[in-house]
Design an enzyme around this catalytic site. Structure first.
Site, PDB file in Angstrom:
ATOM      1  N   SER A 528       0.887  -1.165   0.056  1.00  0.00           N
ATOM      2  CA  SER A 528       0.105   0.009   0.049  1.00  0.00           C
ATOM      3  C   SER A 528       0.848   1.297   0.060  1.00  0.00           C
ATOM      4  O   SER A 528       0.624   2.213  -0.857  1.00  0.00           O
ATOM      5  CB  SER A 528      -0.834   0.013   1.216  1.00  0.00           C
ATOM      6  N   PHE A 531       2.128   1.798  -3.584  1.00  0.00           N
ATOM      7  CA  PHE A 531       1.156   2.608  -4.536  1.00  0.00           C
ATOM      8  C   PHE A 531       0.814   3.951  -3.938  1.00  0.00           C
ATOM      9  O   PHE A 531       0.709   4.815  -4.970  1.00  0.00           O
ATOM     10  CB  PHE A 531      -0.289   1.697  -4.396  1.00  0.00           C
ATOM     11  N   HIS A 532       0.470   4.201  -2.958  1.00  0.00           N
ATOM     12  CA  HIS A 532       0.510   5.725  -2.604  1.00  0.00           C
ATOM     13  C   HIS A 532       1.635   6.733  -2.919  1.00  0.00           C
ATOM     14  O   HIS A 532       1.477   7.769  -3.444  1.00  0.00           O
ATOM     15  CB  HIS A 532       0.388   5.970  -0.742  1.00  0.00           C
ATOM     16  N   GLU A 533       3.002   6.027  -2.859  1.00  0.00           N
ATOM     17  CA  GLU A 533       4.174   7.016  -3.070  1.00  0.00           C
ATOM     18  C   GLU A 533       4.065   7.140  -4.502  1.00  0.00           C
ATOM     19  O   GLU A 533       4.584   8.170  -5.314  1.00  0.00           O
ATOM     20  CB  GLU A 533       5.453   6.115  -2.694  1.00  0.00           C
ATOM     21  N   ILE A 536       1.704   9.863  -5.708  1.00  0.00           N
ATOM     22  CA  ILE A 536       2.192  11.317  -5.440  1.00  0.00           C
ATOM     23  C   ILE A 536       3.566  11.778  -5.929  1.00  0.00           C
ATOM     24  O   ILE A 536       3.518  12.655  -6.592  1.00  0.00           O
ATOM     25  CB  ILE A 536       2.212  11.165  -3.689  1.00  0.00           C
TER      26      ILE A 536
END
Length: 617
Positions: A528, A531-533, A536
């Site tokens: 997770s 994917f968040h990095e 952004i």
């Protein structure tokens, strides 16, 4: 003459044995074929049993959300499914590969009482086609589950052996008990019924009191205060929507749209790989290698295109969300089809019923593949619950509501958030702690509005619109994360499609291979965080790893607060404080870094002046 009968008997025996000699190799060949069939059936039975228990294990993990303590008004009694728990122990335990598959039961160990139990072996196709929802409203089980089961069993036989006199005596005793124990409240009530023992309504001892009127009052105060700020902002600044931030940098290329269309290449590649594997056109190792290459390329190639063509950040974020979504779908698509091919090595079902698309490999069609890519779920299965029809009125209302709220979000971002973050650049460079705290608190209110509206538009409106168009039946895209008293319940309930994908594709396979629960949780947060990095850092062309370490730090916070705040209202207050103040800080940091590294985006944009100091009325 006496030796003649034995000689005749020998001749007869030799004559009887002569036709049996050529049958010896044929019988051995038949026995070998039968042994191979038995071994093959034994392996298939083992795979079917593993698949059945895997589904029970996944169902048990999902239903833990109904029994969690990390929310307001958590259940005091833990409801559990003993069969799924024992199945989970069977799923995680190491089994003997030389099991005798002639029996229809397989030994397991119950997690409740530690005794050996038997699980009836069922066909996996029956479970997939006629799967019944698990009922959580079962009888409450205490820690000593075996004692309860034993007492119930003993009580059942005891009732069968009782005679009529014992039943009458029991009924009389029950009636006497009911008559001799009136309600306690009636004992303390006065003769006219005017006074009794009762607490004040606002006291913590009061039960069943409704505070909906206060909630309505708070809502009116919130709307009034917010509307006053809207009027004040309009008087000071006017309309400040800047459409230059949303224009397409290269009209002849449309980089965001072109990169999004590129995803179709990887979807078609995933379909062709599974089709070739089903028809055995390529070896299994080659198909496995092609799946890995395709799953990696669906992330690497579009991400590199965003870095190369440099679309604006808004378009880049949308494209990266699409890339992460379809990459998870493609991984699930390859995983499920590979598993189904092991359960059906000869593809016999294709010959028996070629029209049924809910069995493998009939599901391998380009139409069904794209249907899965459109439905609001990330976990691929052979069949899904479908709604009977498309409700046109419901669909039209959701579309109008989604468009209206999207415009409201766009207006709030331009009118409130961008001026605030632009005014925050100077305090951040000077490291003025007081002004930074003031900017964070000032940005917290519009940021919270935008975040809540964005959640409502995407998870409630957009996903329901897609589900209504595709007639996808399961609409549980989120749960009551707003009642969270800990971060663990929030991360498992605010995005249910991703939670399902993590449990099915990461947590369950790791638990099957002997990893601990904590290692499974760590890997879920690790994926997770990646994917968040990506969402952004790629659009902003800045790899700072703030998003990655921010997600990974959630594991530490969960471990520190899980047992302290379970079910407590204070835990929910702390959760909302972290959301209200934590998100504006992240927004300011990323905005400052983006402006410093890409000043050309705001070269012609004049920073807003600070508003004059006005008294608070």
């Amino acid at each position: 003459m006496e030796p003649i009968p034995p000689s005749n008997g020998n001749k007869n025996n030799s004559m009887d044995k002569q036709p049996q000699q050529p049958q010896q190799p044929q019988q051995q060949q038949q026995q070998q074929q039968q042994q191979r069939r038995d071994q093959r059936n034994s392996k298939l039975n083992e795979l079917n049993e593993t698949e059945r228990v895997r589904n029970r294990f996944i169902s048990h993990e999902f239903h833990k959300l109904d029994r969690t303590k990390s929310r307001i008004d958590a259940p005091k009694i833990s409801f559990s499914d003993s069969e799924s728990e024992s199945d989970s122990e069977f799923f995680l335990a190491k089994r003997n590969t030389n099991n005798n598959n002639q029996n229809n039961t397989s030994p397991t160990f119950s997690s409740a009482n530690g005794k050996q139990s038997n699980l009836t072996q069922r066909k996996i196709n029956t479970q997939i086609q006629s799967k019944q929802p698990t009922n959580n409203n079962v009888q409450p089980l205490t820690d000593d589950e075996g004692t309860i089961n034993h007492s119930n069993h003993h009580h059942h036989h005891h009732n069968q052996n009782n005679n009529g006199n014992n039943n009458n005596n029991n009924n009389n005793n029950n009636n006497n008990n009911k008559i001799s124990t009136p309600p306690k409240q009636e004992e303390k009530m006065t003769m006219n019924g005017l006074f009794t023992l009762r607490p004040s309504i606002l006291s913590s001892e009061s039960n069943g009191s409704s505070y909906r009127g206060f909630l309505n009052l708070l809502l009116i105060l919130l709307i009034t205060a917010s509307f006053r700020l809207v009027i004040l902002n309009h008087l000071l600044y006017g309309i400040r929507i800047n459409l230059d931030l949303y224009k397409i940098s290269e009209y002849h290329r449309w980089p965001g749209v072109m990169i999004s269309l590129m995803i179709n290449l990887f979807i078609i590649a995933a379909y062709l790989i599974e089709k070739a594997a089903a028809k055995q056109l390529l070896p299994d190792r080659i198909c496995y290698l092609l799946r890995i290459i395709n799953c990696a390329a669906v992330i690497i190639v579009p991400s590199g295109s965003i870095i190369a063509f440099s679309p604006n950040p808004a378009s880049g974020i949308i494209v990266m969300i699409l890339i992460c979504t379809f990459s998870m779908k493609i991984i699930s698509y390859a995983y499920e089809n590979s598993k189904q091919r092991k359960l059906n090595p000869d593809n016999k079902k294709f010959v028996i019923d070629p029209t049924n698309t809910s069995i493998y490999p009939n599901n391998l069609s380009l139409r069904s593949t794209y249907w899965f890519m459109l439905v609001p779920t990330l976990v691929y299965q052979l069949s899904y619950p479908r709604s009977p029809k498309i409700r046109k009125g419901y669909l039209l209302r959701r579309i109008v509501e989604a468009l209206s709220l999207s415009l409201l979000i766009l207006w709030m971002v331009n009118q409130y958030m961008l001026p605030l973050v632009q005014n925050s650049i100077e305090p951040l460079e000077k490291i003025d702690i007081v002004l930074i705290v003031e900017r964070i608190m000032k940005l917290s209110l519009p940021n919270l509005y935008v975040w809540l509206l964005g959640f409502y538009v995407f998870f409630h409106l957009y996903l329901n619109i897609v589900a209504e168009i595709t007639r996808f039946g399961d609409r549980e895209f989120y749960r009551d994360w707003w009642n969270s008293t800990g971060l663990d319940y929030f991360w498992r309930t605010w995005n249910m499609p991703v939670h399902h994908w993590m449990v099915v594709l990461i947590y369950t396979p790791m638990r099957r291979r002997g990893f601990s629960k904590n290692m499974g949780y760590f890997m879920c947060f690790f994926v997770s965080a990646i994917f968040h990095e990506l969402v952004i850092s790629i659009p902003f062309h800045s790899l700072k790893l703030w998003g990655f370490f921010g997600i990974m730090s959630q594991m530490v916070l969960i471990a520190l607060t899980k047992n302290l705040m379970n079910g407590r209202n204070l835990g929910n207050v702390i959760f909302w404080i972290s959301i209200v103040l934590g998100q504006p800080l992240v927004v300011l940091l990323y905005y400052r870094n983006f402006v410093l590294e890409n000043p050309e985006w705001y070269r012609n944009v004049e920073p807003p002046t600070s508003p004059p100091v006005m008294p608070f009325y």
